[in-house]
Structures are given as C-alpha cells and as structure tokens.
Design a protein around this motif. Structure first.
Motif, PDB file in Angstrom:
ATOM      1  N   GLU A  15      33.038  10.848 -11.661  1.00  0.00           N
ATOM      2  CA  GLU A  15      32.247  11.812 -10.898  1.00  0.00           C
ATOM      3  C   GLU A  15      30.760  11.683 -11.206  1.00  0.00           C
ATOM      4  O   GLU A  15      29.921  11.900 -10.325  1.00  0.00           O
ATOM      5  CB  GLU A  15      32.737  13.234 -11.180  1.00  0.00           C
ATOM      6  N   GLN A 111      30.062  17.711 -10.098  1.00  0.00           N
ATOM      7  CA  GLN A 111      30.835  18.359  -9.040  1.00  0.00           C
ATOM      8  C   GLN A 111      29.933  19.177  -8.117  1.00  0.00           C
ATOM      9  O   GLN A 111      30.175  19.261  -6.913  1.00  0.00           O
ATOM     10  CB  GLN A 111      31.930  19.248  -9.634  1.00  0.00           C
ATOM     11  N   ASP A 112      28.904  19.791  -8.678  1.00  0.00           N
ATOM     12  CA  ASP A 112      27.959  20.555  -7.852  1.00  0.00           C
ATOM     13  C   ASP A 112      27.238  19.625  -6.880  1.00  0.00           C
ATOM     14  O   ASP A 112      27.100  19.931  -5.690  1.00  0.00           O
ATOM     15  CB  ASP A 112      26.932  21.270  -8.735  1.00  0.00           C
ATOM     16  N   TYR A 268      35.670   8.607  -2.051  1.00  0.00           N
ATOM     17  CA  TYR A 268      35.734   9.966  -2.596  1.00  0.00           C
ATOM     18  C   TYR A 268      35.657  10.996  -1.470  1.00  0.00           C
ATOM     19  O   TYR A 268      36.442  11.946  -1.425  1.00  0.00           O
ATOM     20  CB  TYR A 268      34.587  10.178  -3.585  1.00  0.00           C
TER      21      TYR A 268
END
Length: 473
Positions: A15, A111-112, A268
C-alpha cells in the motif's frame, strides 16, 4: 464475468508503494496543486467549475502551456472538487476553500491517499463514458436543452461496456500472472465477438473496429489517473484514405493499433471496484494466516506462479517442521478434491528444507502419503529411504493423474504423461484397474480419451469399466 466464481488471485504491491504511485499520477498531482493554489479570489461557476477567466492562471500554476493547457487545468480542477480536495464555500458567490481531504495527501496514511485516489478514479471513469464535447455541443437544442436521443448514447450501456472491458483486462492480467500489453483490437473483440463464433462476419469486424476507436479515446482519458499504461492507435492508421501516408505502413505491427496494460495501481483500483460490485477477488497473501486445509484447497485453482507466491507467504509465518506436519495432515482424504490437495502439498513441501524430514518419515507407511514422502526424501538426498511397493507406485500414479486432471483438464502435458505411462509399463492397464483409489475409474477413462493410439485407448476404457464395476459403480 460471473460474480459467483472467484477470480485468480492478484499480486498487489504494498500500500505504501501504491500510495506513492497515486500521488505521482498526473491527474491527482495536478488536482492537489490546484487545491493548494486556490485562494480567496478563486471563483467557480454553478457546477463547481473554474470560471473561464481563471483557467489561464490555473494552467500557469500547473506549468502547462499550449492548446490543451486550459482543458487540462479544467479537468484537474474538476477532480480536485470531486475528490474533496476543494470545497465550495458559497455557491452564490462562487468562493472555495481547501477541502478536508487535501490534508490526507500529506499527513494521511497510505490507505487515506488511496481512498482519495479511488474517488478520483471513479470521476474519471464517469467522464470516460460521456461523449466528447463536440458531440455534446451538437446535441444542444435551440432552447439550450440537451437532446440525448440525438447522440445514440445510452449512459448505462456505455458505463457497462467500459466496466466489461476493464474487467476483461483485469482477468487477462491476473490469469496470465502479469500479462504484458494487450492489443486494443483483441480487447475490443473480447466484448463483441461471441465465444462460439468461428470467422467473424464483416458486420462484427466493423463493430470491433468501432469499439477499438472508442476504447482509444477512453484509455487516453484514463492514463493520466494512473490506471493503465497506454500506447494509442497510430494516427497514420486513421488518416483519410484519399491521402498518402507520411511513411510506409506495416500492417503486421499490431502495436500500431494500440496497446494497453494495467499498472500496479490499476490492478489495485479495479480489484477495489470488483469487490464493491460483489465479486470474489482474492489477493496473494489472503491465505497466509489460514490453516493448511484452506491453503491447499484455496490454491487448487490458482495459476502456478500465484500458487507458489501464496504458499511462500504461508510458509514464511511457520516453522518448517510444524508447517510440513500441518500440510501432510491436510492432504489426507478420499474426496474428489484430495488428489489436487496432495499435489499442492507436494509443491509446498518442495519449498521446505531438510528441517521437515521427520514429518515426512512419520508418514512413510501411510497409504495416501507414503509415496509422496518417498519422492520428497529422495529429491532431498535423504538416506535409508525404503523403496515403494508396486501397489504404492500404482496408487501414486493414479493420484497424480487425478490431480493433473483436476488442475489442468485435458492438457497437452497430461496427454504426454498418459502416453509415457502406457509406453513404459506394458501391463499398466491390467494392474491399474485394481488400484484401490476413488479416482481410478475416472483416471482410466481419461487415459482412454487422451491416448492417441486407438488400441491403447480401448484398453484404458476396458480397464475403466472393470474398475468401476469393482467399486460398485
């Protein structure tokens, strides 16, 4: 694609890497820069778009010049608004301020950042399904109303078409373990040409050509958000047929018709969209914290490289000896899926060193695992490995062919194995039908189907009949 059948697993990068990729995409980076550029004097129209007088200043802020500068700045601004990087303070006055999500790009976690990027992706996908401005301008009636019926454009069908194309591109990528660039004509044909059609008709070929040109336009829009690497259709191919081409055309060079490849960020993003739509979309690593039974069953349908990668992650979390014992215990069974579990177990154990030897020696007398254990010990150079009995050799042979059938169906590799078995063992079928294995009849039937020699094939079918009778079938 059916939403009930799991897709092959995708290998995602971390990520943190994906977030860095997202921040570096032309569209999101421009949107963020414009969000920081905006101030008290910035004004927007009724739809949140920058007023025309400020487009030049926005383009300057982005370092853009040329004929497309204003359009690129306008597009970046729309993404800034849609992604929450800018918010409208007063609709009547047209004033704006930094949005709550702008800070996430600098102070948020991966993730943000990816969450903001996914919102931007949805906005771009929606734009890609809309006709171009010239078509829209031509559809505006005298009263200023938009006449969609004159465009021959169905928004739902257009969005479904693009979703289907991206789904096929995702499937091609994960099925081939990171397929290279896909020719645009092949991708267009995957949506138009029926699977059971032989030679496509002229009408179908024309539809494929139209779809290819539509995709050329759409992928040009999608590339700046980072979902694909795209080589557009060579403009020389679209030149007026009355005009002489600038250079010689090589019609055998398929790349001139456009090539597209999903980026790691694209994998993704599409996986996130497929999950949202209810598809089963595994990723390599999903089984790492599960038991050996879940690993062996779960990797049964994986492509070889994905199965190995998943198994390596599973083994990395365990001590070799305990992992081997867990794998061997999960490989037991007489159900239809057991042969493939044992094959996956054998493949997993090939990644384990001699620390696992005691676990393999413990099952040397096991009817289902003894042959597998002998193979592993011999391949690892162990000493004092007892030779297998003839019954064990035949049982292991049936089990191996059953596993290959489950994994690959009637593949060329399996046909070669079948031919080799019949050739090396003259009395193979006379002995094989007696093997006490649940899959014996099915394996012998398959050998009869696969062997090219009619006489040998007949022997296999007769042996299959005897085996089925013996088992009470």
């Amino acid at each position: 694609m059916s939403d009930s059948s799991p897709l092959p697993p995708v290998r995602l990068t971390s990520e943190a890497e994906l977030a860095r990729d997202a921040l570096a995409t032309p569209l999101l980076s421009r949107a963020a820069r414009l969000a920081r550029w905006a101030g008290p004097d910035t004004r927007v129209g009724a739809g949140g778009e920058l007023v025309e007088e400020q487009l030049a200043g926005a383009a300057d802020a982005l370092g853009l010049s040329g004929d497309d500068a204003a359009a690129l700045a306008s597009e970046a601004w729309r993404i800034a608004v849609d992604a929450g990087l800018v918010e409208i303070v007063d609709e009547d006055e047209g004033t704006v301020a930094a949005g709550a999500d702008l800070a996430l790009l600098t102070s948020g976690g991966p993730q943000d950042v990816l969450g903001v990027w996914l919102v931007a992706l949805e906005a771009v996908l929606a734009d890609a399904s809309v006709p171009d401005l010239d078509e829209l301008a031509g559809a505006v009636e005298e009263g200023g109303e938009l006449d969609l019926s004159s465009l021959d454009w169905d928004p739902e069908a257009e969005a479904e078409f693009l979703d289907g194309v991206l789904g096929n591109l995702y499937l091609l990528t994960v099925s081939d373990d990171g397929a290279g660039p896909v020719p645009l004509p092949a991708l267009a044909a995957s949506m138009i040409v029926p699977d059971d059609m032989g030679e496509p008709s002229n009408d179908v070929l024309e539809q494929v050509s139209d779809a290819m040109m539509r995709l050329d336009d759409q992928f040009r829009l999608l590339e700046p958000v980072g979902i694909v690497d795209f080589q557009p259709v060579d403009e020389a191919l679209m030149a007026d047929t009355d005009e002489e081409p600038a250079g010689p055309l090589d019609e055998t060079d398929v790349s001139r018709y456009g090539m597209v490849q999903l980026t790691p960020l694209g994998l993704y993003g599409l996986r996130a969209r497929l999950l949202e739509a209810g598809f089963s979309v595994p990723a390599v690593g999903d089984l790492a914290d599960k038991g050996a039974d879940a690993l062996l069953d779960g990797t049964g349908a994986f492509p070889p490289a994905a199965a190995r990668a998943e198994t390596e992650q599973w083994l990395a979390r365990r001590e070799p000896l305990s992992a081997a014992r867990e794998l061997l215990a999960a490989a037991r069974g007489g159900d239809a899926g057991a042969p493939l579990r044992r094959l996956r177990c054998q493949q997993a154990l090939s990644l384990v060193g001699m620390e696992a030897e005691p676990a393999l020696r413990d099952v040397l007398d096991d009817a289902e695992l003894g042959g597998l254990a002998r193979v592993w010990l011999s391949e690892h150079g162990a000493v004092d490995v007892p030779p297998p009995s003839e019954a064990m050799i035949f049982w292991l042979t049936i089990d191996t062919v059953a596993a290959q059938l489950a994994a690959e169906g009637n593949s060329a590799e399996l046909q070669g194995l079948v031919e080799g078995l019949a050739q090396q063992h003259g009395g193979f079928f006379a002995a094989a039908w007696r093997v006490d294995h649940p899959a014996t009849p099915d394996v012998l039937e398959a050998m009869g189907r696969l062997h090219p020699d009619k006489k040998v094939a007949k022997e296999a079918r007769k042996a299959a009949f005897k085996a089925r009778s013996q088992q009470g079938g």
